[in-house]
Design an enzyme around this catalytic site. Structure first.
Site, PDB file in Angstrom:
ATOM      1  N   SER A 108      41.236  48.393  12.792  1.00  0.00           N
ATOM      2  CA  SER A 108      41.362  49.417  13.830  1.00  0.00           C
ATOM      3  C   SER A 108      41.101  50.772  13.191  1.00  0.00           C
ATOM      4  O   SER A 108      41.357  50.956  11.994  1.00  0.00           O
ATOM      5  CB  SER A 108      42.782  49.381  14.371  1.00  0.00           C
ATOM      6  OG  SER A 108      43.102  50.603  14.981  1.00  0.00           O
ATOM      7  N   SER A 109      40.650  51.724  14.010  1.00  0.00           N
ATOM      8  CA  SER A 109      40.403  53.062  13.446  1.00  0.00           C
ATOM      9  C   SER A 109      41.706  53.768  13.068  1.00  0.00           C
ATOM     10  O   SER A 109      41.684  54.774  12.361  1.00  0.00           O
ATOM     11  CB  SER A 109      39.604  53.924  14.426  1.00  0.00           C
ATOM     12  OG  SER A 109      40.272  54.029  15.658  1.00  0.00           O
ATOM     13  N   CYS A 110      42.858  53.227  13.513  1.00  0.00           N
ATOM     14  CA  CYS A 110      44.127  53.890  13.153  1.00  0.00           C
ATOM     15  C   CYS A 110      44.526  53.624  11.705  1.00  0.00           C
ATOM     16  O   CYS A 110      45.523  54.149  11.232  1.00  0.00           O
ATOM     17  CB  CYS A 110      45.244  53.495  14.107  1.00  0.00           C
ATOM     18  SG  CYS A 110      45.767  51.806  13.914  1.00  0.00           S
ATOM     19  N   TYR A 137      51.403  49.314  12.838  1.00  0.00           N
ATOM     20  CA  TYR A 137      50.183  48.560  13.149  1.00  0.00           C
ATOM     21  C   TYR A 137      49.109  48.827  12.081  1.00  0.00           C
ATOM     22  O   TYR A 137      48.463  47.897  11.575  1.00  0.00           O
ATOM     23  CB  TYR A 137      49.687  48.987  14.531  1.00  0.00           C
ATOM     24  CG  TYR A 137      48.463  48.269  15.012  1.00  0.00           C
ATOM     25  CD1 TYR A 137      48.543  46.945  15.449  1.00  0.00           C
ATOM     26  CD2 TYR A 137      47.223  48.902  15.061  1.00  0.00           C
ATOM     27  CE1 TYR A 137      47.409  46.281  15.909  1.00  0.00           C
ATOM     28  CE2 TYR A 137      46.100  48.245  15.523  1.00  0.00           C
ATOM     29  CZ  TYR A 137      46.197  46.939  15.948  1.00  0.00           C
ATOM     30  OH  TYR A 137      45.083  46.277  16.403  1.00  0.00           O
ATOM     31  N   LYS A 141      47.247  46.184   9.473  1.00  0.00           N
ATOM     32  CA  LYS A 141      45.785  46.030   9.423  1.00  0.00           C
ATOM     33  C   LYS A 141      45.244  46.336   8.021  1.00  0.00           C
ATOM     34  O   LYS A 141      44.329  45.662   7.544  1.00  0.00           O
ATOM     35  CB  LYS A 141      45.123  46.940  10.468  1.00  0.00           C
ATOM     36  CG  LYS A 141      45.357  46.482  11.902  1.00  0.00           C
ATOM     37  CD  LYS A 141      44.673  45.143  12.149  1.00  0.00           C
ATOM     38  CE  LYS A 141      44.779  44.652  13.568  1.00  0.00           C
ATOM     39  NZ  LYS A 141      44.179  43.314  13.743  1.00  0.00           N
ATOM     40  N   HIS A 180      46.749  51.122  26.367  1.00  0.00           N
ATOM     41  CA  HIS A 180      46.075  52.289  25.805  1.00  0.00           C
ATOM     42  C   HIS A 180      45.672  53.235  26.941  1.00  0.00           C
ATOM     43  O   HIS A 180      45.811  52.905  28.120  1.00  0.00           O
ATOM     44  CB  HIS A 180      44.850  51.853  24.996  1.00  0.00           C
ATOM     45  CG  HIS A 180      45.212  51.299  23.653  1.00  0.00           C
ATOM     46  ND1 HIS A 180      45.246  49.949  23.410  1.00  0.00           N
ATOM     47  CD2 HIS A 180      45.578  51.902  22.501  1.00  0.00           C
ATOM     48  CE1 HIS A 180      45.611  49.747  22.155  1.00  0.00           C
ATOM     49  NE2 HIS A 180      45.821  50.914  21.580  1.00  0.00           N
TER      50      HIS A 180
HETATM   51  P1  GDP Z   1      46.063  56.113  20.290  1.00  0.00           P
HETATM   52  O1  GDP Z   1      44.584  56.273  20.361  1.00  0.00           O
HETATM   53  O2  GDP Z   1      46.512  55.177  19.229  1.00  0.00           O
HETATM   54  O3  GDP Z   1      46.767  57.437  20.206  1.00  0.00           O
HETATM   55  O4  GDP Z   1      46.579  55.360  21.611  1.00  0.00           O
HETATM   56  P2  GDP Z   1      46.512  55.583  23.195  1.00  0.00           P
HETATM   57  O5  GDP Z   1      45.242  55.046  23.734  1.00  0.00           O
HETATM   58  O6  GDP Z   1      47.770  54.982  23.729  1.00  0.00           O
HETATM   59  O7  GDP Z   1      46.601  57.144  23.456  1.00  0.00           O
HETATM   60  C1  GDP Z   1      45.509  58.016  23.256  1.00  0.00           C
HETATM   61  C2  GDP Z   1      45.832  59.413  23.779  1.00  0.00           C
HETATM   62  O8  GDP Z   1      45.845  59.382  25.218  1.00  0.00           O
HETATM   63  C3  GDP Z   1      47.209  59.954  23.371  1.00  0.00           C
HETATM   64  O9  GDP Z   1      47.057  61.347  23.112  1.00  0.00           O
HETATM   65  C4  GDP Z   1      48.037  59.754  24.640  1.00  0.00           C
HETATM   66  O10 GDP Z   1      49.130  60.647  24.740  1.00  0.00           O
HETATM   67  C5  GDP Z   1      46.988  60.048  25.711  1.00  0.00           C
HETATM   68  N1  GDP Z   1      47.315  59.530  27.049  1.00  0.00           N
HETATM   69  C6  GDP Z   1      47.230  60.256  28.206  1.00  0.00           C
HETATM   70  N2  GDP Z   1      47.671  59.543  29.247  1.00  0.00           N
HETATM   71  C7  GDP Z   1      48.011  58.318  28.758  1.00  0.00           C
HETATM   72  C8  GDP Z   1      48.535  57.144  29.372  1.00  0.00           C
HETATM   73  O11 GDP Z   1      48.775  57.085  30.579  1.00  0.00           O
HETATM   74  N3  GDP Z   1      48.744  56.053  28.559  1.00  0.00           N
HETATM   75  C9  GDP Z   1      48.469  56.101  27.214  1.00  0.00           C
HETATM   76  N4  GDP Z   1      48.681  55.000  26.481  1.00  0.00           N
HETATM   77  N5  GDP Z   1      48.007  57.213  26.602  1.00  0.00           N
HETATM   78  C10 GDP Z   1      47.786  58.312  27.363  1.00  0.00           C
END
Ligand code: GDP
Length: 310
Positions: A108-110, A137, A141, A180
């Site tokens: 994963s890119s994380c 996570y 990975k 996500h």
């Molecule tokens: P990340 O890429 O590991 O940070 O995972 P996410 O896909 O969960 O979140 C990406 C970004 O989208 C973060 O800055 C979240 O705060 C934002 N975000 C905005 N709205 C949402 C939502 O409804 N769900 C999630 N999961 N993230 C959100």
């Protein structure tokens, strides 16, 4: 390698695993092995070894993982660390012990440092501290990558690793608490539209930047790596472009035809400020993504309309 060798896809019910099965079928592979969780518990080392001993897969794609969005990751670090390490250890060790010719491990890119120079090159792995919202996570990975590289170094195994960026598409998780961002926004906008709301809530400030790759592009990249890449060094798999969460939220409104306002809930975390993968390595090998973001969002929405949240 011939296309009638047995290929085991671990995690075939998930978004990534199911995408890889579709890509293998399109690519002409005729013996794709899959097992549901009830048929084979990947946390059970003895069961995994017995499966490999009996079925003797020659190719393995490890797309089995406990995954989740920013909140799920911060709330359950124990499960994210323990389950992911256990699953990948079981699969990688059994692949080594039971004669698998090639294994593709998906990271994963994380895995990259929170403040890595953008776009993120493969060699920035372990060059700085991780983003705390998903470090459990990420550490699991990283351990998987290192195990594959150790098997390559110590036992000459052809175990390779691909690092996908943020993914979306059919079979995604649309549960608002654990998903996500992209599936969450699709669902929120859809429901806001149905209720006739004037606004919808986006977590965080909207300023973080993320890169989104359709799972069908990711799956084609995995097939490409299986057929063309034989080095233990990790390979980024992205689309080369990122957007702010605000831009993403606006695009989702546009694609779904919702005119309401965005309301930012800044009590929710932003996570890492930017995550854009450097794609030079994979592009130079001759692969490129083909699904534009808007088209991909439209397809993911159609899938959601047909299947709902799982
Ligand atoms: P990340 O890429 O590991 O940070 O995972 P996410 O896909 O969960 O979140 C990406 C970004 O989208 C973060 O800055 C979240 O705060 C934002 N975000 C905005 N709205 C949402 C939502 O409804 N769900 C999630 N999961 N993230 C959100």
């Amino acid at each position: 390698m011939s296309k009638d060798v047995p290929v085991y896809v671990a995690g075939h019910r998930g978004m990534v695993g199911s995408g890889i099965v579709r890509a293998l079928e399109r690519g002409g592979y005729t013996r794709i092995l899959t097992r549901t969780r009830t048929e084979l518990d990947l946390l059970d080392r003895a069961a995994v070894r017995s499966f490999f001993e009996t079925e003797r897969p020659r190719l393995v794609v490890d797309a089995a993982a406990k995954v989740g969005g920013i909140i799920a990751n911060s709330e359950q670090p124990v499960e994210f660390l323990l389950q992911n390490i256990t699953i990948q250890n079981n699969i990688i060790e059994a692949a080594a012990d039971f004669g698998v010719d090639k294994l593709l491990f998906l990271g994963s890119s994380c895995i990259y440092p929170k403040l890595a120079t953008q776009p993120i090159t493969e060699d920035s792995l372990l060059s700085g501290p991780l983003e705390p919202t998903n470090d459990a996570y990420a550490l699991a990975k990283i351990a998987g990558i290192k195990l594959c590289q150790a098997y390559a170094k110590q036992y000459g195994k052809n175990f390779i690793s691909g690092m996908p960026t943020n993914l979306y598409g059919p079979n995604d998780n649309f549960d608002l608490h654990t998903s996500h961002v992209l599936p969450a926004l699709i669902r929120k906008v859809h429901e806001a539209k149905l209720r006739g709301d004037k606004s919808y809530v986006v977590w965080g400030t909207g300023s973080p930047r993320r890169e989104f790759l359709h799972v069908d592009d990711l799956s084609e990249a995995c097939l490409f790596l299986l057929e063309n890449y034989n080095e233990p060094e990790i390979v980024n798999i992205g689309c080369g472009e990122d957007v702010t969460i605000r831009e993403l939220a606006e695009t989702v409104c546009d694609v779904l035809g919702f005119q309401g306002e965005l309301v930012f809930d800044t009590t929710k975390p932003d996570g890492t400020p930017r995550k854009l993968l450097d794609m030079s390595k994979l592009l130079s090998m001759g692969w490129k993504p083909r699904i534009p973001l808007r088209e991909g969002i439209r397809g993911a929405y159609d899938w959601y309309l047909q299947h709902g949240s799982r």
